[in-house]
Enzyme design. Structure first.
Site, PDB file in Angstrom:
ATOM      1  N   LYS A  40       0.828  -1.217   0.000  1.00  0.00           N
ATOM      2  CA  LYS A  40       0.000   0.000   0.000  1.00  0.00           C
ATOM      3  C   LYS A  40       0.860   1.264   0.000  1.00  0.00           C
ATOM      4  O   LYS A  40       0.600   2.195  -0.746  1.00  0.00           O
ATOM      5  CB  LYS A  40      -0.931   0.053   1.227  1.00  0.00           C
ATOM      6  CG  LYS A  40      -1.942  -1.061   1.314  1.00  0.00           C
ATOM      7  CD  LYS A  40      -2.933  -0.832   2.452  1.00  0.00           C
ATOM      8  CE  LYS A  40      -2.305  -0.657   3.811  1.00  0.00           C
ATOM      9  NZ  LYS A  40      -1.587  -1.841   4.317  1.00  0.00           N
ATOM     10  N   ARG A  96      -9.302   1.095   9.226  1.00  0.00           N
ATOM     11  CA  ARG A  96      -8.691  -0.196   9.524  1.00  0.00           C
ATOM     12  C   ARG A  96      -9.660  -1.119  10.244  1.00  0.00           C
ATOM     13  O   ARG A  96      -9.326  -2.249  10.565  1.00  0.00           O
ATOM     14  CB  ARG A  96      -7.497   0.046  10.427  1.00  0.00           C
ATOM     15  CG  ARG A  96      -6.347  -0.903  10.145  1.00  0.00           C
ATOM     16  CD  ARG A  96      -5.155  -0.171   9.826  1.00  0.00           C
ATOM     17  NE  ARG A  96      -3.924  -0.855  10.052  1.00  0.00           N
ATOM     18  CZ  ARG A  96      -2.794  -0.364   9.536  1.00  0.00           C
ATOM     19  NH1 ARG A  96      -2.800   0.715   8.801  1.00  0.00           N
ATOM     20  NH2 ARG A  96      -1.672  -0.986   9.741  1.00  0.00           N
ATOM     21  N   ARG A 113      11.717  -6.536   4.855  1.00  0.00           N
ATOM     22  CA  ARG A 113      11.687  -5.104   4.510  1.00  0.00           C
ATOM     23  C   ARG A 113      12.718  -4.321   5.323  1.00  0.00           C
ATOM     24  O   ARG A 113      12.923  -4.575   6.494  1.00  0.00           O
ATOM     25  CB  ARG A 113      10.286  -4.563   4.806  1.00  0.00           C
ATOM     26  CG  ARG A 113      10.141  -3.067   4.607  1.00  0.00           C
ATOM     27  CD  ARG A 113       8.703  -2.661   4.476  1.00  0.00           C
ATOM     28  NE  ARG A 113       7.938  -2.791   5.703  1.00  0.00           N
ATOM     29  CZ  ARG A 113       6.632  -2.512   5.789  1.00  0.00           C
ATOM     30  NH1 ARG A 113       5.972  -2.104   4.712  1.00  0.00           N
ATOM     31  NH2 ARG A 113       5.988  -2.636   6.926  1.00  0.00           N
ATOM     32  N   ARG A 148      12.008  -1.888  10.607  1.00  0.00           N
ATOM     33  CA  ARG A 148      10.983  -1.283  11.461  1.00  0.00           C
ATOM     34  C   ARG A 148      10.780  -2.174  12.678  1.00  0.00           C
ATOM     35  O   ARG A 148      10.767  -3.408  12.544  1.00  0.00           O
ATOM     36  CB  ARG A 148       9.668  -1.176  10.678  1.00  0.00           C
ATOM     37  CG  ARG A 148       9.419   0.201  10.095  1.00  0.00           C
ATOM     38  CD  ARG A 148       8.245   0.213   9.166  1.00  0.00           C
ATOM     39  NE  ARG A 148       6.969  -0.209   9.776  1.00  0.00           N
ATOM     40  CZ  ARG A 148       5.801  -0.138   9.165  1.00  0.00           C
ATOM     41  NH1 ARG A 148       5.730   0.359   7.943  1.00  0.00           N
ATOM     42  NH2 ARG A 148       4.693  -0.536   9.752  1.00  0.00           N
ATOM     43  N   ARG A 165       0.393  -8.325  13.571  1.00  0.00           N
ATOM     44  CA  ARG A 165      -0.286  -7.326  12.724  1.00  0.00           C
ATOM     45  C   ARG A 165      -1.152  -8.012  11.667  1.00  0.00           C
ATOM     46  O   ARG A 165      -2.234  -7.523  11.324  1.00  0.00           O
ATOM     47  CB  ARG A 165       0.751  -6.412  12.057  1.00  0.00           C
ATOM     48  CG  ARG A 165       1.406  -5.454  13.060  1.00  0.00           C
ATOM     49  CD  ARG A 165       2.712  -4.912  12.534  1.00  0.00           C
ATOM     50  NE  ARG A 165       2.551  -4.088  11.368  1.00  0.00           N
ATOM     51  CZ  ARG A 165       3.500  -3.946  10.424  1.00  0.00           C
ATOM     52  NH1 ARG A 165       4.641  -4.577  10.515  1.00  0.00           N
ATOM     53  NH2 ARG A 165       3.262  -3.161   9.405  1.00  0.00           N
TER      54      ARG A 165
HETATM   55  P1  AMP Z   1       1.204   0.777   8.913  1.00  0.00           P
HETATM   56  O1  AMP Z   1       2.409   1.591   8.612  1.00  0.00           O
HETATM   57  O2  AMP Z   1       0.007   1.186   8.103  1.00  0.00           O
HETATM   58  O3  AMP Z   1       1.464  -0.713   8.841  1.00  0.00           O
HETATM   59  O4  AMP Z   1       0.799   1.099  10.434  1.00  0.00           O
HETATM   60  C1  AMP Z   1       1.706   0.881  11.497  1.00  0.00           C
HETATM   61  C2  AMP Z   1       0.961   0.918  12.815  1.00  0.00           C
HETATM   62  O5  AMP Z   1       0.349   2.196  12.996  1.00  0.00           O
HETATM   63  C3  AMP Z   1      -0.177  -0.080  12.961  1.00  0.00           C
HETATM   64  O6  AMP Z   1       0.266  -1.387  13.326  1.00  0.00           O
HETATM   65  C4  AMP Z   1      -0.994   0.586  14.067  1.00  0.00           C
HETATM   66  O7  AMP Z   1      -0.378   0.424  15.334  1.00  0.00           O
HETATM   67  C5  AMP Z   1      -0.897   2.053  13.685  1.00  0.00           C
HETATM   68  N1  AMP Z   1      -1.981   2.450  12.763  1.00  0.00           N
HETATM   69  C6  AMP Z   1      -1.870   2.882  11.483  1.00  0.00           C
HETATM   70  N2  AMP Z   1      -3.060   3.166  10.959  1.00  0.00           N
HETATM   71  C7  AMP Z   1      -3.972   2.914  11.923  1.00  0.00           C
HETATM   72  C8  AMP Z   1      -5.387   2.979  11.981  1.00  0.00           C
HETATM   73  N3  AMP Z   1      -6.134   3.391  10.941  1.00  0.00           N
HETATM   74  N4  AMP Z   1      -5.984   2.636  13.143  1.00  0.00           N
HETATM   75  C9  AMP Z   1      -5.282   2.235  14.216  1.00  0.00           C
HETATM   76  N5  AMP Z   1      -3.942   2.118  14.224  1.00  0.00           N
HETATM   77  C10 AMP Z   1      -3.282   2.449  13.086  1.00  0.00           C
END
Ligand code: AMP
Length: 216
Positions: A13, A85, A124, A157, A168
């Site tokens: 994404k 989400r 990654r 990360r 996740r």
């Molecule tokens: P991502 O980079 O999109 O994988 O997001 C990394 C982390 O940010 C996730 O595992 C959540 O802890 C938090 N996060 C990102 N977007 C959301 C969302 N829409 N709702 C809740 N937590 C989020």
């Protein structure tokens, strides 16, 4: 035009959003990126979100929704990456958009098997200086551990370690996957096979966006 990219962590994404935003002029709203920069800057929001992000849990809905509401204000052409989400966030998004005369035009689900997503996440590496994303299997840097763009150090990360990445992906299955059914019923839903090459996925995403834009 409001587009949502929906997909498991590791489905591409973020990478595809950056390409599409540059091509179409979308404002790229990536909630995960925002949290990471708030955490790095030790802001109040960052301190609130840190433990959740580190452990792979979702940040509470009211915190995320409030943050997104501020960023969405006035945005007419926006690509949402990582939000909504779960169903509560999807329910909160609709009124945020309608109050500024907008609606969701497209939800594109980037479909990727869980096993492949886990492989991509754990391999990654991200540049600590410019944020460029590499993958030591599919997109290795020219010099090990160094960014091709700026020479910065590549790091993993904190939430890409195997245990947290797996968590996740479970969160995705439990809370985010129901959005596939939800948006299918809303008739704005399209699906792209995210297991193909980066270029092929970009081509397919562009085809979906172009056909939707053509309808307007
Ligand atoms: P991502 O980079 O999109 O994988 O997001 C990394 C982390 O940010 C996730 O595992 C959540 O802890 C938090 N996060 C990102 N977007 C959301 C969302 N829409 N709702 C809740 N937590 C989020």
């Amino acid at each position: 035009m409001i587009v949502i990219l929906l997909g498991a962590p590791g489905s591409g994404k973020g990478t595809q959003s950056r390409i599409l935003s540059a091509k179409y002029g979308f404002k790229h709203l990536a909630t995960g990126d925002i949290f990471r920069s708030e955490i790095a800057a030790k802001t109040t929001l960052g301190l609130k979100a840190a433990e959740y992000v580190k452990s792979g849990k979702l940040v509470p809905d009211d915190t995320v929704t409030e943050m997104v509401a501020g960023k969405l204000e006035g945005a007419e052409k926006c690509l949402l990456d990582g939000f909504p989400r779960n169903l509560a966030q999807a329910h909160a998004l609709a009124p945020l958009l309608s109050r500024q005369g907008e609606a969701i035009d497209l939800v594109i689900f980037m479909n990727l098997p869980k096993k492949e997503a886990l492989k991509r996440l754990t391999s990654r590496r991200v540049c600590g200086s410019c944020g460029e994303v590499f993958n030591f299997i599919s997109r290795p840097p020219k010099t090990e551990g160094k960014c091709d763009q700026c020479g910065g150090n590549l790091t993993q990360r904190e939430d890409d370690t195997e245990a947290t990445a797996d968590k996740r992906l479970m969160v995705f299955e439990d809370l985010t996957r129901p959005l596939v059914v939800y948006y299918k019923a809303e008739q704005v839903f399209q699906e792209v096979d995210a297991s193909q090459s980066l270029e092929e996925v970009t081509k397919n995403l562009c085809a979906v966006i172009d056909s939707s834009r053509a309808l307007r």
